[in-house]
Scaffold this motif. Sequence first.
Motif, short mmCIF file in Angstrom:
data_model
loop_
_atom_site.label_atom_id
_atom_site.label_comp_id
_atom_site.label_asym_id
_atom_site.label_seq_id
_atom_site.Cartn_x
_atom_site.Cartn_y
_atom_site.Cartn_z
N THR A 49 -8.96 -7.35 -0.04
CA THR A 49 -7.86 -8.26 -0.33
C THR A 49 -6.82 -7.60 -1.22
OG1 THR A 49 -9.38 -10.15 -0.18
CG2 THR A 49 -7.27 -10.52 -1.27
N ILE A 50 -7.28 -6.86 -2.23
CA ILE A 50 -6.37 -6.17 -3.13
C ILE A 50 -5.64 -5.05 -2.39
CG2 ILE A 50 -6.19 -4.90 -5.28
CD1 ILE A 50 -6.96 -7.84 -5.56
N LYS A 51 -6.34 -4.35 -1.52
CA LYS A 51 -5.70 -3.27 -0.75
C LYS A 51 -4.62 -3.82 0.16
CE LYS A 51 -9.65 -0.06 -0.70
NZ LYS A 51 -10.60 0.68 0.16
N VAL A 52 -4.88 -4.97 0.79
CA VAL A 52 -3.88 -5.59 1.66
C VAL A 52 -2.65 -5.98 0.86
CG1 VAL A 52 -3.40 -7.62 3.09
CG2 VAL A 52 -5.54 -6.38 3.39
N ALA A 53 -2.86 -6.55 -0.34
CA ALA A 53 -1.73 -6.94 -1.19
C ALA A 53 -0.90 -5.74 -1.60
CB ALA A 53 -2.25 -7.67 -2.43
N ASP A 54 -1.54 -4.63 -1.92
CA ASP A 54 -0.81 -3.41 -2.28
C ASP A 54 -0.03 -2.86 -1.09
OD1 ASP A 54 -1.75 -3.54 -4.88
OD2 ASP A 54 -3.47 -2.23 -4.50
N LYS A 55 -0.62 -2.94 0.10
CA LYS A 55 0.09 -2.50 1.30
C LYS A 55 1.31 -3.38 1.57
CE LYS A 55 -2.47 0.96 2.72
NZ LYS A 55 -1.93 2.33 2.81
N GLU A 56 1.20 -4.67 1.25
CA GLU A 56 2.33 -5.57 1.46
C GLU A 56 3.50 -5.19 0.56
OE1 GLU A 56 4.37 -8.71 3.26
OE2 GLU A 56 2.47 -7.74 3.79
N ILE A 57 3.21 -4.81 -0.68
CA ILE A 57 4.27 -4.35 -1.59
C ILE A 57 4.95 -3.11 -1.01
CG2 ILE A 57 4.74 -3.40 -3.87
CD1 ILE A 57 2.49 -5.07 -4.96
N GLN A 58 4.14 -2.17 -0.54
CA GLN A 58 4.69 -0.95 0.05
C GLN A 58 5.56 -1.26 1.25
OE1 GLN A 58 1.65 1.82 1.20
NE2 GLN A 58 3.06 3.52 1.46
N LYS A 59 5.12 -2.22 2.07
CA LYS A 59 5.89 -2.59 3.26
C LYS A 59 7.23 -3.20 2.88
CE LYS A 59 4.74 -6.21 5.71
NZ LYS A 59 4.01 -7.11 6.62
N LYS A 60 7.24 -4.08 1.86
CA LYS A 60 8.48 -4.71 1.44
C LYS A 60 9.45 -3.70 0.83
CE LYS A 60 7.52 -8.94 2.60
NZ LYS A 60 8.30 -9.63 3.66
N LYS A 61 8.92 -2.70 0.13
CA LYS A 61 9.78 -1.67 -0.43
C LYS A 61 10.45 -0.86 0.68
CE LYS A 61 7.54 -1.05 -4.92
NZ LYS A 61 6.79 -0.12 -5.82
N TYR A 62 9.70 -0.56 1.73
CA TYR A 62 10.29 0.14 2.87
C TYR A 62 11.36 -0.73 3.55
CZ TYR A 62 6.72 3.79 2.62
OH TYR A 62 5.93 4.83 2.22
N ALA A 63 11.08 -2.04 3.64
CA ALA A 63 12.05 -2.95 4.25
C ALA A 63 13.33 -3.01 3.43
CB ALA A 63 11.44 -4.35 4.38
N LYS A 64 13.19 -2.97 2.10
CA LYS A 64 14.37 -2.98 1.23
C LYS A 64 15.20 -1.72 1.45
CE LYS A 64 15.75 -2.96 -3.64
NZ LYS A 64 15.27 -2.91 -5.04
N LYS A 65 14.54 -0.56 1.50
CA LYS A 65 15.27 0.69 1.74
C LYS A 65 15.93 0.67 3.12
CE LYS A 65 12.35 3.53 -1.27
NZ LYS A 65 11.40 4.66 -1.35
#
Length: 458
Positions: A49-65
């Motif tokens: 669950t924690i790994k999925v949440a961290d991946k979601e942050i990474q995905k949103k940062k890529y979306a922002k860029k």
Amino acid sequence: MKQLSIRNKIVLAAISLLPSLTCIPAKSQEVIKLDMDKALEIALSENPTIKVADKEIQKKKYAKKGSYASLFPQISFSADYNRTLKKQIMYMDMDLGDAQIPGMDNSGMQDGFEVGRDNNWNTGFNASMPLVNASLWKSLSISAVDVELAIEQARSSKIDMVNQVKKAFYSVLLANDSYRVFKESYDNAMENYLDVKKKYEQGTVAEYDLIRANVTVKNSEPNMLQAENSLTLAKWQLKALLGMDLELNIDCEGRLTDYESELFGDFLSTDTSLINNTNLKLIDLQSKQLEKTLIMQKFDFLPTLSMTGLYQWSAMNNDFKFKDYQWNPYSMIGVTLSIPLFTGGSRFYKTKQTQVSIDQLKLQREDTERNLQLAIKQYMDNMSTCIKQFDAAQKGMEQAERGYLIAQKRYDTGAGTLLELNDSELAMTQAKLNFNQSIYNYIIAKSELEKISGEQKF
């Protein structure tokens, strides 16, 4: 002699295998020591669950860029080929005066003529870039809020995970302490049984006392086995949360009595504010996101200005002799102004929907905050009750232990009965269980309160 030599070989082979056989259970029985900090560290690094949440942050940062890329020129290369099946007919109108041209009269060409060639080739580069687009600029700030929202959701997952691990760890400690209490009760019953049996063999006690002591042992054994099974189940639950193999052997260090000092000191300094509550923070970020979306939708009513350009080569021929083709370059640059006038009211109603969603979130936040305040009061009341229960249970346990010692001495001297001894031992067992339960209830309520306040440390 032949049978003796075969037997000796078998014995030597068995002896040679002994070291490897002894290593297998030693490895499988290796115990992993865990304290609270180590358990939390493993959970926050290994739990899916924690790994999925961290991946979601990474995905949103890529979306922002990726959203910033729309501010830069968009350049593409294209190539196309068209085969003419029926050539276009062209007519020309003109005033010839007195002149005479075959196929034409004073009003112009009558029959027309075909234009174009069979093969048409085009290739080149296209570029476009927004110059003025308020809606696009606002969407960039929404992407930034998306990252904040993902980070807060990850924090929420971590807070929830820390709470679950703490409760699972405390459950292991409770099950372990309960097992110790029942094991001690069983050992006392067995010791009394052996003492009564010795006295019965000497003829100093009746057979009834022997039977009663044996029954007490048999009645104590199921409780001990049940406590042992509860300990195994609690460890399984903890290992599942930590993402560990269920077959691993773990040992949770510490006892519930280690948390006695927290019952009074932490209660007075408990944080009951909702400043860091993750549920309210998520609602606030969602409201912020909707407010920016509303502004972006209003900006859709504004004009946009963009720049376009292209550089292409074209060729037309009736055959496929590429080396003879003549490629003609063509380039263009321009500016496009777009003014939205009428779309059937779709933009207007989108803004109305977004405004309703903002109002819904405001109502939801008020209701959530009200429920959280109620939960805080309940947990604070539970913690206060647990402190009172702890005080009563501690005094009761001290009295029960003293009563058991008195009953044991009375029975040893013949002044008391076995029934008194059994009753005092049962009262002592129950008092110890109540004592452990009061500490467990307090630290569970405290963990839930930390989850609500958002003060879980990880």
